[in-house]
Design a protein around this motif. Structure first.
Motif, PDB file in Angstrom:
ATOM      1  N   SER A 119      44.436  42.544  54.606  1.00 18.25           N
ATOM      2  CA  SER A 119      44.949  43.195  55.812  1.00 18.25           C
ATOM      3  C   SER A 119      45.042  44.692  55.599  1.00 18.25           C
ATOM      4  CB  SER A 119      46.324  42.635  56.187  1.00 18.25           C
ATOM      5  OG  SER A 119      47.286  42.984  55.210  1.00 18.25           O
ATOM      6  N   THR A 120      45.011  45.400  56.701  1.00 17.66           N
ATOM      7  CA  THR A 120      45.204  46.842  56.676  1.00 17.66           C
ATOM      8  C   THR A 120      45.863  47.249  57.977  1.00 17.66           C
ATOM      9  OG1 THR A 120      44.138  48.961  56.213  1.00 17.66           O
ATOM     10  CG2 THR A 120      42.944  47.444  57.631  1.00 17.66           C
ATOM     11  N   GLN A 121      46.576  48.347  57.929  1.00 19.58           N
ATOM     12  CA  GLN A 121      47.202  48.829  59.152  1.00 19.58           C
ATOM     13  C   GLN A 121      46.247  49.752  59.877  1.00 19.58           C
ATOM     14  OE1 GLN A 121      51.187  50.071  58.198  1.00 19.58           O
ATOM     15  NE2 GLN A 121      51.852  47.951  58.111  1.00 19.58           N
ATOM     16  N   ILE A 122      46.599  50.180  61.010  1.00 17.94           N
ATOM     17  CA  ILE A 122      45.766  50.815  62.030  1.00 17.94           C
ATOM     18  C   ILE A 122      44.648  51.751  61.526  1.00 17.94           C
ATOM     19  CG2 ILE A 122      47.245  52.772  62.518  1.00 17.94           C
ATOM     20  CD1 ILE A 122      46.745  51.931  65.557  1.00 17.94           C
ATOM     21  N   ARG A 123      44.834  52.424  60.416  1.00 15.52           N
ATOM     22  CA  ARG A 123      43.822  53.367  59.927  1.00 15.52           C
ATOM     23  C   ARG A 123      42.786  52.629  59.079  1.00 15.52           C
ATOM     24  NH1 ARG A 123      43.123  58.216  61.909  1.00 15.52           N
ATOM     25  NH2 ARG A 123      42.275  58.719  59.900  1.00 15.52           N
ATOM     26  N   LEU A 124      41.869  51.918  59.699  1.00 14.40           N
ATOM     27  CA  LEU A 124      40.869  51.105  59.007  1.00 14.40           C
ATOM     28  C   LEU A 124      39.987  51.899  58.067  1.00 14.40           C
ATOM     29  CD1 LEU A 124      39.596  48.879  61.939  1.00 14.40           C
ATOM     30  CD2 LEU A 124      41.086  48.203  60.077  1.00 14.40           C
ATOM     31  N   GLU A 125      39.654  53.129  58.440  1.00 17.61           N
ATOM     32  CA  GLU A 125      38.657  53.875  57.682  1.00 17.61           C
ATOM     33  C   GLU A 125      39.185  54.509  56.406  1.00 17.61           C
ATOM     34  OE1 GLU A 125      40.526  56.443  60.766  1.00 17.61           O
ATOM     35  OE2 GLU A 125      39.500  54.541  60.872  1.00 17.61           O
ATOM     36  N   SER A 126      40.517  54.508  56.193  1.00 14.30           N
ATOM     37  CA  SER A 126      41.020  55.221  55.029  1.00 14.30           C
ATOM     38  C   SER A 126      41.809  54.379  54.038  1.00 14.30           C
ATOM     39  CB  SER A 126      41.900  56.394  55.501  1.00 14.30           C
ATOM     40  OG  SER A 126      43.010  55.902  56.214  1.00 14.30           O
ATOM     41  N   GLY A 127      42.130  53.141  54.350  1.00 11.06           N
ATOM     42  CA  GLY A 127      42.921  52.323  53.440  1.00 11.06           C
ATOM     43  C   GLY A 127      44.388  52.713  53.510  1.00 11.06           C
ATOM     44  N   PRO A 128      45.260  52.112  52.739  1.00  9.85           N
ATOM     45  CA  PRO A 128      44.967  51.077  51.752  1.00  9.85           C
ATOM     46  C   PRO A 128      44.739  49.714  52.415  1.00  9.85           C
ATOM     47  CG  PRO A 128      47.321  51.395  51.883  1.00  9.85           C
ATOM     48  CD  PRO A 128      46.686  52.412  52.814  1.00  9.85           C
ATOM     49  N   THR A 129      44.278  48.768  51.608  1.00  9.59           N
ATOM     50  CA  THR A 129      44.050  47.408  52.062  1.00  9.59           C
ATOM     51  C   THR A 129      44.851  46.468  51.165  1.00  9.59           C
ATOM     52  OG1 THR A 129      41.837  47.998  52.779  1.00  9.59           O
ATOM     53  CG2 THR A 129      42.301  45.648  52.528  1.00  9.59           C
ATOM     54  N   PHE A 130      45.626  45.585  51.764  1.00 12.41           N
ATOM     55  CA  PHE A 130      46.364  44.589  51.004  1.00 12.41           C
ATOM     56  C   PHE A 130      45.443  43.387  50.791  1.00 12.41           C
ATOM     57  CE2 PHE A 130      49.453  47.330  52.886  1.00 12.41           C
ATOM     58  CZ  PHE A 130      50.320  47.563  51.834  1.00 12.41           C
ATOM     59  N   VAL A 131      45.292  42.992  49.529  1.00  7.81           N
ATOM     60  CA  VAL A 131      44.245  42.028  49.185  1.00  7.81           C
ATOM     61  C   VAL A 131      44.750  40.740  48.534  1.00  7.81           C
ATOM     62  CG1 VAL A 131      42.447  43.775  49.016  1.00  7.81           C
ATOM     63  CG2 VAL A 131      43.773  43.218  46.995  1.00  7.81           C
ATOM     64  N   PHE A 169      59.135  40.248  47.444  1.00  5.46           N
ATOM     65  CA  PHE A 169      57.858  39.704  46.981  1.00  5.46           C
ATOM     66  C   PHE A 169      56.952  40.855  46.548  1.00  5.46           C
ATOM     67  CE2 PHE A 169      57.635  40.456  51.516  1.00  5.46           C
ATOM     68  CZ  PHE A 169      56.439  41.155  51.665  1.00  5.46           C
ATOM     69  N   THR A 170      55.970  40.521  45.752  1.00  4.49           N
ATOM     70  CA  THR A 170      54.974  41.512  45.342  1.00  4.49           C
ATOM     71  C   THR A 170      53.661  41.197  46.028  1.00  4.49           C
ATOM     72  OG1 THR A 170      54.376  40.227  43.390  1.00  4.49           O
ATOM     73  CG2 THR A 170      56.033  41.940  43.088  1.00  4.49           C
ATOM     74  N   GLU A 171      52.815  42.203  46.126  1.00  2.00           N
ATOM     75  CA  GLU A 171      51.484  42.025  46.707  1.00  2.00           C
ATOM     76  C   GLU A 171      50.502  42.959  46.014  1.00  2.00           C
ATOM     77  OE1 GLU A 171      51.935  42.832  50.887  1.00  2.00           O
ATOM     78  OE2 GLU A 171      53.151  44.573  50.495  1.00  2.00           O
ATOM     79  N   TRP A 172      49.232  42.614  46.114  1.00  3.14           N
ATOM     80  CA  TRP A 172      48.164  43.421  45.522  1.00  3.14           C
ATOM     81  C   TRP A 172      47.622  44.369  46.579  1.00  3.14           C
ATOM     82  CZ3 TRP A 172      46.766  43.244  40.426  1.00  3.14           C
ATOM     83  CH2 TRP A 172      47.244  42.175  39.672  1.00  3.14           C
ATOM     84  N   ARG A 173      47.451  45.639  46.198  1.00  2.00           N
ATOM     85  CA  ARG A 173      47.021  46.670  47.131  1.00  2.00           C
ATOM     86  C   ARG A 173      45.859  47.454  46.530  1.00  2.00           C
ATOM     87  NH1 ARG A 173      50.728  51.607  49.484  1.00  2.00           N
ATOM     88  NH2 ARG A 173      49.185  53.180  49.036  1.00  2.00           N
ATOM     89  N   SER A 174      44.805  47.616  47.315  1.00  2.00           N
ATOM     90  CA  SER A 174      43.652  48.425  46.946  1.00  2.00           C
ATOM     91  C   SER A 174      43.672  49.708  47.767  1.00  2.00           C
ATOM     92  CB  SER A 174      42.356  47.654  47.235  1.00  2.00           C
ATOM     93  OG  SER A 174      41.240  48.507  47.086  1.00  2.00           O
ATOM     94  N   GLU A 175      43.350  50.817  47.155  1.00  2.00           N
ATOM     95  CA  GLU A 175      43.277  52.081  47.883  1.00  2.00           C
ATOM     96  C   GLU A 175      41.999  52.168  48.717  1.00  2.00           C
ATOM     97  OE1 GLU A 175      45.727  54.237  48.318  1.00  2.00           O
ATOM     98  OE2 GLU A 175      46.943  52.915  47.074  1.00  2.00           O
ATOM     99  N   ASP A 176      41.066  51.237  48.498  1.00  2.00           N
ATOM    100  CA  ASP A 176      39.825  51.211  49.283  1.00  2.00           C
ATOM    101  C   ASP A 176      40.104  50.818  50.727  1.00  2.00           C
ATOM    102  OD1 ASP A 176      38.230  51.876  47.095  1.00  2.00           O
ATOM    103  OD2 ASP A 176      37.860  49.777  46.581  1.00  2.00           O
ATOM    104  N   CYS A 177      39.259  51.297  51.627  1.00  2.00           N
ATOM    105  CA  CYS A 177      39.363  50.868  53.020  1.00  2.00           C
ATOM    106  C   CYS A 177      38.862  49.424  53.135  1.00  2.00           C
ATOM    107  CB  CYS A 177      38.581  51.802  53.935  1.00  2.00           C
ATOM    108  SG  CYS A 177      36.795  51.770  53.706  1.00  2.00           S
ATOM    109  N   ALA A 178      39.191  48.784  54.244  1.00  3.30           N
ATOM    110  CA  ALA A 178      38.845  47.371  54.437  1.00  3.30           C
ATOM    111  C   ALA A 178      37.342  47.123  54.323  1.00  3.30           C
ATOM    112  CB  ALA A 178      39.363  46.889  55.781  1.00  3.30           C
ATOM    113  N   ARG A 179      36.515  48.018  54.830  1.00  5.21           N
ATOM    114  CA  ARG A 179      35.056  47.838  54.771  1.00  5.21           C
ATOM    115  C   ARG A 179      34.577  47.733  53.330  1.00  5.21           C
ATOM    116  NH1 ARG A 179      31.324  51.181  53.468  1.00  5.21           N
ATOM    117  NH2 ARG A 179      32.689  52.988  53.644  1.00  5.21           N
ATOM    118  N   VAL A 180      35.097  48.578  52.459  1.00  2.00           N
ATOM    119  CA  VAL A 180      34.697  48.549  51.044  1.00  2.00           C
ATOM    120  C   VAL A 180      35.163  47.247  50.396  1.00  2.00           C
ATOM    121  CG1 VAL A 180      35.012  49.690  48.814  1.00  2.00           C
ATOM    122  CG2 VAL A 180      34.599  51.061  50.859  1.00  2.00           C
TER     123      VAL A 180
END
Length: 89
Positions: free
Chosen positions: A7-19, A44-55
């Motif tokens: 998932s990602t919040q409104i800014r799809l092109e810049s990340g982060p993406t929760f994975v 709770f903990t979650e994994w987060r990538s700084e990449d945008c959702a497309r990547v």
């Protein structure tokens, strides 16, 4: 069949993406460049990538995952992906 939700919040092109959640496969999370974090106020903990959702989606496709569903909830976009089990026959 392995599933993953990103998932990602409104800014799809810049990340982060929760994975992933705290039980996600660490090797896959490392491949996605994700770090495990716990946000202030969450229990709770979650994994987060700084990449945008497309990547992230491109990386998961290379690992054999396919998008089976996508939706928007408020200002969050959520994708469900599936990786078919490999046949042993």
């Amino acid at each position: 069949m392995p599933h993953i939700i990103i998932s990602t919040q409104i800014r799809l092109e810049s990340g982060p993406t929760f994975v992933g959640d705290e039980w996600s496969e660490p090797k896959l999370m490392e491949y996605l460049g994700a770090t495990k974090m716990k946000a202030l106020g969450n229990n709770f903990t979650e994994w987060r990538s700084e990449d945008c959702a497309r990547v992230v989606l491109n990386k998961l496709e290379k690992k054999g995952y396919k998008v089976v569903s996508m939706t928007g909830v408020g200002q969050t976009c959520i994708w469900t992906l599936n990786k078919p089990e490999e046949s042993t026959s």
